[in-house]
Scaffold this active site. Structure first.
Site, PDB file in Angstrom:
ATOM      1  N   ARG A   1       3.123   0.314  -6.919  1.00  0.00           N
ATOM      2  CA  ARG A   1       4.475   0.649  -7.388  1.00  0.00           C
ATOM      3  C   ARG A   1       4.828  -0.049  -8.694  1.00  0.00           C
ATOM      4  O   ARG A   1       5.335   0.584  -9.622  1.00  0.00           O
ATOM      5  CB  ARG A   1       5.518   0.333  -6.313  1.00  0.00           C
TER       6      ARG A   1
ATOM      7  N   ASN B   1       6.921   3.250  -1.417  1.00  0.00           N
ATOM      8  CA  ASN B   1       5.950   3.363  -0.342  1.00  0.00           C
ATOM      9  C   ASN B   1       6.540   4.255   0.738  1.00  0.00           C
ATOM     10  O   ASN B   1       7.762   4.292   0.923  1.00  0.00           O
ATOM     11  CB  ASN B   1       5.638   1.993   0.268  1.00  0.00           C
TER      12      ASN B   1
END
Length: 93
Positions: free
Chosen positions: A21, A39
């Site tokens: 990320r 996520n």
């Protein structure tokens, strides 16, 4: 000026716990792409990305590799909606 488009990317493989990320956020900022990344509970990563066609193609190519520790199995890409001013990491969804 190129038209802004919005895409949803669903990224599968070993993509959590590998700095995916944050790496994607940095790459998006470098490319001038806005949107978000998070996520998912199933172990995948989901992103909504917005930018011109060249920037979207570049971030999708990046997502197919990911950061060094990632092992991307596949990326599913589809049209999406939204209007974003920046790129952010979101909580697991």
């Amino acid at each position: 000026m190129s038209e802004r488009r919005t895409r949803r990317l669903e990224i599968y493989g070993q993509v959590q716990g590998v700095w995916f990320r944050e790496s994607m956020r940095l790459e998006a900022e470098r490319l001038g792409v806005t949107g978000w990344v998070r996520n998912r509970r199933d172990g995948s990563v989901e992103a909504v990305v917005q930018g011109d066609e060249a920037a979207l193609a570049a971030i999708e190519r990046w997502a197919r590799r990911g950061p060094e520790a990632a092992e991307v199995a596949r990326v599913e890409s589809s049209e999406a909606q939204g209007d974003f001013a920046s790129f952010e990491k979101r909580p697991t969804g």
